[in-house]
Design a protein around this motif. Structure first.
Motif, PDB file in Angstrom:
ATOM      1  N   VAL A 107       0.830  -1.198   0.000  1.00 24.37           N
ATOM      2  CA  VAL A 107       0.000   0.000   0.000  1.00 24.37           C
ATOM      3  C   VAL A 107       0.867   1.252   0.000  1.00 24.37           C
ATOM      4  CG1 VAL A 107      -1.716   1.319   1.288  1.00 24.37           C
ATOM      5  CG2 VAL A 107      -1.907  -1.169   1.146  1.00 24.37           C
ATOM      6  N   ARG A 108       0.655   2.088  -0.999  1.00 22.59           N
ATOM      7  CA  ARG A 108       1.381   3.353  -1.112  1.00 22.59           C
ATOM      8  C   ARG A 108       0.437   4.559  -1.044  1.00 22.59           C
ATOM      9  NH1 ARG A 108       4.482   0.152  -0.170  1.00 22.59           N
ATOM     10  NH2 ARG A 108       6.394  -0.484  -1.246  1.00 22.59           N
ATOM     11  N   VAL A 109      -0.797   4.390  -1.555  1.00 22.85           N
ATOM     12  CA  VAL A 109      -1.772   5.479  -1.593  1.00 22.85           C
ATOM     13  C   VAL A 109      -3.092   4.971  -1.026  1.00 22.85           C
ATOM     14  CG1 VAL A 109      -3.018   7.113  -3.060  1.00 22.85           C
ATOM     15  CG2 VAL A 109      -0.653   6.478  -3.619  1.00 22.85           C
ATOM     16  N   VAL A 110      -3.739   5.826  -0.214  1.00 18.12           N
ATOM     17  CA  VAL A 110      -4.959   5.434   0.481  1.00 18.12           C
ATOM     18  C   VAL A 110      -6.094   6.393   0.135  1.00 18.12           C
ATOM     19  CG1 VAL A 110      -6.048   5.141   2.752  1.00 18.12           C
ATOM     20  CG2 VAL A 110      -3.666   4.437   2.399  1.00 18.12           C
ATOM     21  N   LEU A 124      -2.268   5.128  10.361  1.00 13.74           N
ATOM     22  CA  LEU A 124      -1.696   5.100   9.018  1.00 13.74           C
ATOM     23  C   LEU A 124      -0.232   5.550   9.023  1.00 13.74           C
ATOM     24  CD1 LEU A 124      -4.725   6.597   7.066  1.00 13.74           C
ATOM     25  CD2 LEU A 124      -3.895   4.235   6.941  1.00 13.74           C
ATOM     26  N   LEU A 128       2.029   2.866   7.782  1.00 14.40           N
ATOM     27  CA  LEU A 128       2.315   3.208   6.387  1.00 14.40           C
ATOM     28  C   LEU A 128       2.926   4.605   6.345  1.00 14.40           C
ATOM     29  CD1 LEU A 128      -1.108   2.041   4.867  1.00 14.40           C
ATOM     30  CD2 LEU A 128       1.072   0.791   4.730  1.00 14.40           C
ATOM     31  N   HIS A 131       2.803   6.788   3.065  1.00 12.38           N
ATOM     32  CA  HIS A 131       1.587   6.721   2.253  1.00 12.38           C
ATOM     33  C   HIS A 131       1.141   8.103   1.771  1.00 12.38           C
ATOM     34  CE1 HIS A 131      -0.376   8.070   5.979  1.00 12.38           C
ATOM     35  NE2 HIS A 131      -1.382   8.451   5.199  1.00 12.38           N
ATOM     36  N   HIS A 133      -2.472  10.296   0.348  1.00  6.89           N
ATOM     37  CA  HIS A 133      -3.907  10.302   0.646  1.00  6.89           C
ATOM     38  C   HIS A 133      -4.679  10.934  -0.502  1.00  6.89           C
ATOM     39  CE1 HIS A 133      -7.400  12.528   2.765  1.00  6.89           C
ATOM     40  NE2 HIS A 133      -7.812  11.326   2.407  1.00  6.89           N
ATOM     41  N   ASP A 154      -4.221   2.208  -3.485  1.00  7.34           N
ATOM     42  CA  ASP A 154      -4.007   0.779  -3.252  1.00  7.34           C
ATOM     43  C   ASP A 154      -4.937   0.245  -2.169  1.00  7.34           C
ATOM     44  OD1 ASP A 154      -1.583   0.753  -4.974  1.00  7.34           O
ATOM     45  OD2 ASP A 154      -0.793   2.023  -3.363  1.00  7.34           O
TER      46      ASP A 154
END
Length: 317
Positions: A107-110, A124, A128, A131, A133, A154
């Protein structure tokens, strides 16, 4: 010829299905078996009520972590003819979900609604730290976007019930930073009929200060304190017509039919150029209001009778 059946009433809520707002609407007995209209924002929900498309709308008004919801407070101040007819509490927690086969390490983008992101940001950042957003319009839409073409996320922050709506993997549960987070929702309609007092009520008003001068806020608050009325929420919002001009969103303990509350509102109306009465309704927690006996209804009634006797020339005795 028989009369056509009456149309089924509709209720509006922030959609799509699966949101915390829908969870609040599920608590309304009168809404069961009716049409539910998912909308995109508070303005659309209230427009449905004003236009008669819905008998009422469920909207978030306060969160135990972030405080008052400014969009709701501003809408209630500017859309005439609305009344709060009930309040409902929904515990708030989140899960991190992704498309099938995605691992947490990937996971890189939420995707996340801004409020949900703010309430899970600590988790987060710990799990992460690098990450990115992408804001979403709702908690459910954050997860649904994962399946849209061109979506760069992701994973998504979503309500726990999302697994019943979408084919997703749950990467982590209980990611909210505050396990005691609760959102307060209000059901807003146009009915002018007041529910009977229960002894566990709340009254909501919006008040403008008459002048920007020293002591104006204190004078407003004294309308409540001198009558033993406790405030459970007070929040300022800019009126918007000039710098330094504010209105106050106030929740107070008690019902407008309680003598101490009625007397406080009378004082408030004499003090303020604009008081918007939003309604008296049962508290969601049903907690009975506690106050000193010197503010009992009978005390106010006796005082009015005493003054009436003086004005009518009745002999004292």
């Amino acid at each position: 010829m028989t009369d056509a059946p009456a149309p089924t009433p509709s209720y509006s809520y922030l959609g799509p299905a699966g949101t915390f707002t829908e969870a609040a609407l599920k608590q309304v007995p009168e809404a069961r078996g009716t049409n539910w209209r998912p909308v995109n924002n508070v303005g659309e929900a209230l427009a449905d009520v004003v236009a008669g498309r819905s008998v009422a709308a469920m909207i978030a008004i306060e969160n135990s972590v972030d405080g008052g919801v400014s969009a709701t407070q501003d809408a209630l101040a500017t859309v005439p003819g609305l009344r709060i007819i009930g309040e409902y509490l929904v515990p708030v927690n989140f899960v991190l979900v992704a498309r099938r086969g995605t691992a947490l390490a990937e996971v890189r983008v939420v995707n996340a609604h801004p409020v949900a992101y703010g309430q899970s940001r600590g988790w987060l950042e710990r799990h992460l730290p690098a990450h990115g957003h992408i804001p979403a319009t709702s908690n459910v839409q954050a997860a649904a976007s994962l399946f849209e073409e061109g979506d760069r996320a992701d994973a998504a922050v979503a309500p726990p019930g999302i697994v019943e709506l979408l084919d997703v993997d749950v990467l982590a549960r209980d990611i909210g930073d505050n396990p005691n987070a609760v959102t307060r929702f209000v059901l807003v309609g146009r009915s002018r009929e007041l529910p009977a007092p229960t002894g566990a009520d709340k009254t909501s008003v919006i008040v403008e200060l008459p002048d920007d001068e020293p002591g104006a806020l204190l004078a407003m608050l004294e309308q409540f304190s001198t009558r033993g009325v406790n405030l459970s929420l007070i929040q300022s919002r800019p009126i918007g017509d000039a710098l330094g001009r504010y209105r106050f969103v106030i929740d107070l303990e008690g019902h407008v039919r309680d003598e101490r509350v009625a007397d406080a509102l009378l004082g408030l109306r004499r003090f303020s150029p604009n008081v918007i009465f939003l309604g008296s309704y049962p508290r969601a927690d049903r907690r009975e209001i506690q106050y000193h006996s010197k503010y009992d209804d009978g005390v106010f009634v006796e005082a009015r009778d005493w003054l009436r006797g003086i004005l009518s020339g009745e002999p004292e005795g």
